[in-house]
Scaffold this motif. Structure first.
Motif, PDB file in Angstrom:
ATOM      1  N   MET A 178      -8.125  79.237 -67.216  1.00  0.00           N
ATOM      2  CA  MET A 178      -7.025  79.188 -66.260  1.00  0.00           C
ATOM      3  C   MET A 178      -6.495  77.751 -66.103  1.00  0.00           C
ATOM      4  O   MET A 178      -5.298  77.497 -66.209  1.00  0.00           O
ATOM      5  CB  MET A 178      -7.502  79.725 -64.899  1.00  0.00           C
ATOM      6  CG  MET A 178      -6.469  79.605 -63.805  1.00  0.00           C
ATOM      7  SD  MET A 178      -4.986  80.595 -64.136  1.00  0.00           S
ATOM      8  CE  MET A 178      -4.009  80.252 -62.688  1.00  0.00           C
ATOM      9  N   LEU A 179      -7.395  76.796 -65.837  1.00  0.00           N
ATOM     10  CA  LEU A 179      -6.987  75.407 -65.651  1.00  0.00           C
ATOM     11  C   LEU A 179      -6.433  74.821 -66.940  1.00  0.00           C
ATOM     12  O   LEU A 179      -5.437  74.087 -66.930  1.00  0.00           O
ATOM     13  CB  LEU A 179      -8.167  74.571 -65.145  1.00  0.00           C
ATOM     14  CG  LEU A 179      -8.697  74.939 -63.752  1.00  0.00           C
ATOM     15  CD1 LEU A 179      -9.929  74.111 -63.413  1.00  0.00           C
ATOM     16  CD2 LEU A 179      -7.610  74.718 -62.698  1.00  0.00           C
ATOM     17  N   GLN A 180      -7.081  75.152 -68.072  1.00  0.00           N
ATOM     18  CA  GLN A 180      -6.607  74.650 -69.354  1.00  0.00           C
ATOM     19  C   GLN A 180      -5.235  75.235 -69.676  1.00  0.00           C
ATOM     20  O   GLN A 180      -4.392  74.564 -70.280  1.00  0.00           O
ATOM     21  CB  GLN A 180      -7.605  75.000 -70.458  1.00  0.00           C
ATOM     22  CG  GLN A 180      -7.267  74.403 -71.805  1.00  0.00           C
ATOM     23  CD  GLN A 180      -7.169  72.885 -71.767  1.00  0.00           C
ATOM     24  OE1 GLN A 180      -8.032  72.212 -71.213  1.00  0.00           O
ATOM     25  NE2 GLN A 180      -6.101  72.340 -72.361  1.00  0.00           N
ATOM     26  N   GLU A 181      -4.990  76.447 -69.247  1.00  0.00           N
ATOM     27  CA  GLU A 181      -3.680  77.067 -69.464  1.00  0.00           C
ATOM     28  C   GLU A 181      -2.597  76.306 -68.691  1.00  0.00           C
ATOM     29  O   GLU A 181      -1.467  76.168 -69.168  1.00  0.00           O
ATOM     30  CB  GLU A 181      -3.709  78.532 -69.017  1.00  0.00           C
ATOM     31  CG  GLU A 181      -4.567  79.414 -69.922  1.00  0.00           C
ATOM     32  CD  GLU A 181      -4.646  80.839 -69.393  1.00  0.00           C
ATOM     33  OE1 GLU A 181      -4.044  81.111 -68.326  1.00  0.00           O
ATOM     34  OE2 GLU A 181      -5.292  81.668 -70.040  1.00  0.00           O
ATOM     35  N   ILE A 182      -2.950  75.820 -67.501  1.00  0.00           N
ATOM     36  CA  ILE A 182      -2.000  75.027 -66.716  1.00  0.00           C
ATOM     37  C   ILE A 182      -1.685  73.725 -67.442  1.00  0.00           C
ATOM     38  O   ILE A 182      -0.527  73.299 -67.515  1.00  0.00           O
ATOM     39  CB  ILE A 182      -2.569  74.748 -65.310  1.00  0.00           C
ATOM     40  CG1 ILE A 182      -2.714  76.056 -64.533  1.00  0.00           C
ATOM     41  CG2 ILE A 182      -1.667  73.775 -64.545  1.00  0.00           C
ATOM     42  CD1 ILE A 182      -3.375  75.894 -63.174  1.00  0.00           C
ATOM     43  N   VAL A 183      -2.734  73.080 -67.990  1.00  0.00           N
ATOM     44  CA  VAL A 183      -2.534  71.834 -68.736  1.00  0.00           C
ATOM     45  C   VAL A 183      -1.654  72.086 -69.955  1.00  0.00           C
ATOM     46  O   VAL A 183      -0.737  71.304 -70.257  1.00  0.00           O
ATOM     47  CB  VAL A 183      -3.886  71.227 -69.158  1.00  0.00           C
ATOM     48  CG1 VAL A 183      -3.671  70.006 -70.050  1.00  0.00           C
ATOM     49  CG2 VAL A 183      -4.708  70.854 -67.927  1.00  0.00           C
ATOM     50  N   ASP A 184      -1.908  73.173 -70.666  1.00  0.00           N
ATOM     51  CA  ASP A 184      -1.106  73.513 -71.854  1.00  0.00           C
ATOM     52  C   ASP A 184       0.343  73.778 -71.455  1.00  0.00           C
ATOM     53  O   ASP A 184       1.277  73.400 -72.179  1.00  0.00           O
ATOM     54  CB  ASP A 184      -1.690  74.742 -72.555  1.00  0.00           C
ATOM     55  CG  ASP A 184      -3.065  74.465 -73.155  1.00  0.00           C
ATOM     56  OD1 ASP A 184      -3.367  73.270 -73.394  1.00  0.00           O
ATOM     57  OD2 ASP A 184      -3.829  75.418 -73.365  1.00  0.00           O
TER      58      ASP A 184
END
Length: 248
Positions: A1-7
């Motif tokens: 979830m957090l990595q998706e925000i960064v991406d």
């Protein structure tokens, strides 16, 4: 979830880094370094520009994180960050708030811990911003400089940038705090000496005033006694003059 925000933020380039850096100083658990590095590696010539964008975003987010800590306390930190990070930062604050924020600007501990703790513990906001301006500039521009000069070869180096910066910065911070402490002691001693001199001068003035007042009272008493004696002399009957004896 957090990595998706960064991406997702990465798609917006510098603007995404700006937003990431701002929320990194407020509440987002992933440091802006994880977006600054890949964006800079795409075109190393833009590394310093991206460092500036991230730096400005961080400075804007710092007072917002501070207000969150002031209004909600540091309990919110336990919901989003590691317990050991929070405890480590809290111990720094309890020993010396200035040192905690200054060192926290360089450490691998997420800076949001220090912004929120600063608000929760009523640390002066202007000091937080001042130390953040110094520490975060060093961190953003160190990463930007490494990528600008070394390009793709810096990819492995930048992930340890926080540790390198911490190792370099801590001795400098210790020296800064040492000399600042000496300066404050010297200033306090000077202020104490000036206060003592002022007190002694005030005592001297009061002593002179007391002497002058006593002299005035004594003079007044003597003035009151003089008319009384005159009045007593005036009330006595006149002494008759001697009559000459005639020999005729």
């Amino acid at each position: 979830m957090l990595q998706e925000i960064v991406d997702f933020l990465m798609k917006f380039g510098p603007w995404g880094l700006f937003v990431h850096s701002m929320i990194d100083a407020i509440i987002f658990p992933i440091p802006a370094l994880f977006l600054q590095v890949p964006l800079s590696l795409v075109n190393p010539h833009d590394a310093f520009m991206l460092a500036t964008v991230g730096y400005i975003g961080c400075l804007i987010g710092t007072p917002i994180g501070y207000m969150i800590g002031k209004l909600l306390g540091n309990s919110i930190l336990y919901k989003i960050l590691k317990k050991e990070w929070i405890e480590s930062a809290t111990n720094m604050f309890q020993k010396n708030g200035d040192t905690a924020v200054l060192i926290g600007s360089f450490t691998p501990i997420p800076f949001k811990v220090f912004t929120i703790l600063s608000g929760a513990l009523n640390f002066p906001l202007w000091r937080l911003i001042m130390y953040a301006a110094v520490g975060r500039a060093a961190k953003f521009y160190l990463v930007g400089g490494l990528i600008y000069f070394y390009g793709q070869a810096a990819e492995k180096m930048v992930h340890n940038a926080s540790y390198y910066l911490f190792a370099i910065a801590v001795p400098l911070i210790v020296l800064f705090l040492f000399f600042r402490k000496r300066h404050r002691k010297k200033k306090a001693a000077q202020a104490a000496a000036e206060a003592a001199a002022a007190s002694a001068e005030e005592d001297t003035v009061q002593e002179h005033s007391a002497v002058a007042s006593a002299a005035a009272e004594e003079s007044a008493e003597q003035t009151d006694e003089a008319p009384s004696e005159t009045r007593e002399t005036a009330g006595e009957p006149p002494i008759p003059a001697a009559t000459p004896v005639s020999n005729a």
